[in-house]
Design a protein around this motif. Structure first.
Motif, PDB file in Angstrom:
ATOM      1  N   MET A  94      41.987 -68.364 -23.166  1.00  0.00           N
ATOM      2  CA  MET A  94      41.145 -69.118 -22.160  1.00  0.00           C
ATOM      3  C   MET A  94      41.934 -69.815 -21.134  1.00  0.00           C
ATOM      4  SD  MET A  94      38.135 -70.509 -24.756  1.00  0.00           S
ATOM      5  CE  MET A  94      37.032 -70.984 -23.596  1.00  0.00           C
ATOM      6  N   GLU A  95      42.993 -70.387 -21.573  1.00  0.00           N
ATOM      7  CA  GLU A  95      43.977 -71.069 -20.754  1.00  0.00           C
ATOM      8  C   GLU A  95      44.731 -70.080 -19.723  1.00  0.00           C
ATOM      9  OE1 GLU A  95      47.275 -72.991 -22.580  1.00  0.00           O
ATOM     10  OE2 GLU A  95      48.190 -73.842 -20.693  1.00  0.00           O
TER      11      GLU A  95
ATOM     12  N   TYR B  69      43.197 -67.571 -18.675  1.00  0.00           N
ATOM     13  CA  TYR B  69      42.040 -67.160 -17.675  1.00  0.00           C
ATOM     14  C   TYR B  69      42.033 -68.014 -16.497  1.00  0.00           C
ATOM     15  CZ  TYR B  69      37.319 -66.794 -15.710  1.00  0.00           C
ATOM     16  OH  TYR B  69      36.463 -67.029 -14.639  1.00  0.00           O
ATOM     17  N   ALA B  70      41.993 -69.521 -16.864  1.00  0.00           N
ATOM     18  CA  ALA B  70      41.678 -70.548 -16.098  1.00  0.00           C
ATOM     19  C   ALA B  70      43.035 -70.663 -15.184  1.00  0.00           C
ATOM     20  CB  ALA B  70      41.340 -71.920 -17.049  1.00  0.00           C
ATOM     21  N   ALA B  71      44.108 -70.671 -15.714  1.00  0.00           N
ATOM     22  CA  ALA B  71      45.367 -71.050 -15.212  1.00  0.00           C
ATOM     23  C   ALA B  71      46.079 -69.853 -14.492  1.00  0.00           C
ATOM     24  CB  ALA B  71      46.471 -71.759 -16.126  1.00  0.00           C
ATOM     25  N   ARG B  72      45.827 -68.520 -15.038  1.00  0.00           N
ATOM     26  CA  ARG B  72      46.747 -67.397 -14.506  1.00  0.00           C
ATOM     27  C   ARG B  72      45.614 -66.217 -13.741  1.00  0.00           C
ATOM     28  NH1 ARG B  72      51.323 -70.135 -14.474  1.00  0.00           N
ATOM     29  NH2 ARG B  72      52.353 -70.318 -16.445  1.00  0.00           N
ATOM     30  N   GLY B  73      44.282 -66.615 -14.365  1.00  0.00           N
ATOM     31  CA  GLY B  73      43.324 -65.489 -13.916  1.00  0.00           C
ATOM     32  C   GLY B  73      43.524 -64.116 -14.806  1.00  0.00           C
TER      33      GLY B  73
ATOM     34  N   ASN C  53      39.783 -76.692 -10.320  1.00  0.00           N
ATOM     35  CA  ASN C  53      38.531 -75.803 -10.716  1.00  0.00           C
ATOM     36  C   ASN C  53      38.268 -76.527 -12.147  1.00  0.00           C
ATOM     37  OD1 ASN C  53      39.137 -73.971 -13.231  1.00  0.00           O
ATOM     38  ND2 ASN C  53      40.235 -72.994 -11.393  1.00  0.00           N
ATOM     39  N   ILE C  54      36.754 -76.378 -12.639  1.00  0.00           N
ATOM     40  CA  ILE C  54      36.532 -77.290 -13.868  1.00  0.00           C
ATOM     41  C   ILE C  54      37.011 -76.620 -15.157  1.00  0.00           C
ATOM     42  CG2 ILE C  54      34.396 -78.210 -14.988  1.00  0.00           C
ATOM     43  CD1 ILE C  54      34.619 -79.401 -12.450  1.00  0.00           C
ATOM     44  N   ALA C  55      37.147 -75.141 -15.024  1.00  0.00           N
ATOM     45  CA  ALA C  55      37.759 -74.290 -16.247  1.00  0.00           C
ATOM     46  C   ALA C  55      39.064 -74.966 -16.476  1.00  0.00           C
ATOM     47  CB  ALA C  55      37.646 -73.083 -15.838  1.00  0.00           C
TER      48      ALA C  55
ATOM     49  N   ILE D 226      40.316 -77.919 -15.302  1.00  0.00           N
ATOM     50  CA  ILE D 226      40.358 -79.424 -15.984  1.00  0.00           C
ATOM     51  C   ILE D 226      39.916 -79.471 -17.557  1.00  0.00           C
ATOM     52  CG2 ILE D 226      38.737 -81.283 -15.839  1.00  0.00           C
ATOM     53  CD1 ILE D 226      38.688 -80.917 -12.780  1.00  0.00           C
TER      54      ILE D 226
ATOM     55  N   THR E  30      40.516 -77.058 -19.666  1.00  0.00           N
ATOM     56  CA  THR E  30      41.581 -76.409 -20.531  1.00  0.00           C
ATOM     57  C   THR E  30      42.441 -77.159 -21.504  1.00  0.00           C
ATOM     58  OG1 THR E  30      41.549 -74.370 -19.143  1.00  0.00           O
ATOM     59  CG2 THR E  30      43.419 -74.888 -20.521  1.00  0.00           C
TER      60      THR E  30
END
Lengths: 264, 264
Positions: free
Chosen positions: A104-105, A107-111, A179-181, A183, A185
């Motif tokens: 999940m991290e 995805y949010a931090a590195r796509g 972005n909220i994701a 924030i 994470t």
């Protein structure tokens, strides 16, 4: 105040860390450790928070857990071996090992998509961990994908009630454009670290998190939230050790997100 | 710019809503609706967004879904009957009905525990819904707890990557002291509304969300994120209708969070 960015790859000033962020010297506790590892005796592990809980567990045969996470953001390099060596040491000492694949991290931090994370974690990382001698088949080795661990996901949301945006901003440097994701994470990382203490996992116990100093923001947030939820869940503030980074080929921290820095 | 607070109970200026927030008059579409309900013909439902997608589905026997949520924050009152009547109407028209019990929102916004939410939802609300004639046993009636719906929880995190803190602040009025669970909560509502369009639920389709105007911030955020993820998921921007509130006994909106306002 200075800030540590867990998603960056900057050079770390180890002395400043101990002065400014309250990390204590590892040599203060080393004499209490039975069969200290080479990483410990040689000063590669240079800092700690609350390690006396762990020496107490080690010396008195008390139950404790070891927590680690990996963000599958590139190929594994020899810098990762340092973490594996520490896990092996704790595994030999009888500790439960929890390993989170932080998809999940990622995805949010590195796509990075969930399926890429899974593939990278299982093929690239876990196979190498096994090759390096970590016994991932042991009953007390708990490997999981963050996105598939309901306990972690539910706990992340629950503890989010006791941390505000301004606290997150002061710890992580988030701003209005974050972005909220992203924030959200860090709460997943905090939940990773706290969930070995849930009743279903045997209840409150000391937990050691061996990390590089770039991960200290997560440790501080986790310890803060453990204290805030102590009454409700009995959480003990987790302990941490901090190891020096292997300097990368370009002079900065060796990182799988920056292939030119790394020896694979 | 003015702001609507979905967690408040203030008096709504219906004209300002249509002028300032772009809600269109319901009377513009009423002639296209087969067997319009009394709530429609009498102007209780006063506003809409993109309702032509729904009239198109109604008139051409196309598949569409109806989405509603309840936050179990107190006893049910006669204001809730307005929503039930609308659900019954859409159910008769052959629409799938999705009903989310927003236990995660109830926790973050009102401090209500998951077990209290479950109890309140099942005993207080659902029993009354049944008594009011809603057929919750039909195959196309999908009732779920937010905290137990993995599709909703996973989608919430995924879409969180394309909304920033400043957007959330401008829609909801969040500030530095807002807790992270609360900041994250609207993404769960957005995911509630979008998840009937996931492939496993039959793929993209028009979705109607009948709400009070206090819920319009969620509708706007959902429509914005549906557009941003259209390429990836094929999401169609959901439609909404807006109904007048039943004025409470104290003059403000009737609300189960403020028992003195309500007729039970």
């Amino acid at each position: 105040m200075d800030m540590i960015d867990p998603w960056g790859s900057t050079i770390i000033d180890y002395e400043k860390l101990t002065e400014q962020f309250g990390i204590r010297a590892f040599k203060d506790v080393i004499n209490e450790i039975p069969d200290a590892s080479k990483l410990m005796t040689r000063g590669i592990i240079f800092g700690q928070r609350d390690y006396s809980r762990i020496t107490d567990a080690l010396n008195n045969n008390k139950n404790f857990a070891t927590m680690t996470g990996m963000m599958p953001s590139g190929r594994m390099h020899i810098g990762h071996k340092m973490v594996v060596d520490q896990l092996k040491w704790y595994q030999r000492k009888g500790s439960d090992i929890y390993m989170s694949i932080a998809d999940m991290e990622a995805y949010a931090a590195r796509g990075i998509s969930k399926s890429e994370s899974r593939e990278l974690a299982l093929v690239e990382y876990i196979e190498n961990y096994i090759a390096l001698g970590l016994d991932v088949t042991k009953e007390n080795f708990h490997l999981y994908l963050q996105s598939e661990n309901d306990d972690v996901k539910n706990l992340a949301y629950l503890i989010g009630k006791k941390v505000t945006f301004s606290q997150m901003r002061s710890i992580y440097g988030f701003d209005n454009s974050t972005n909220i994701a992203h924030i959200y994470t860090p709460l997943l990382q905090v939940a990773d670290i706290l969930h070995p203490q849930l009743e279903k996992n045997g209840g409150p116990k000391p937990v050691i998190v061996p990390v590089g100093p770039d991960q200290d923001p997560h440790i501080r947030l986790t310890r803060d939230l453990a204290a805030k939820f102590n009454e409700e869940y009995g959480f003990i503030e987790p302990s941490a050790t901090f190891h020096r980074f292997m300097t990368g080929l370009t002079g900065e921290k060796m990182s799988s997100s920056k292939p030119k820095t790394a020896i694979y």
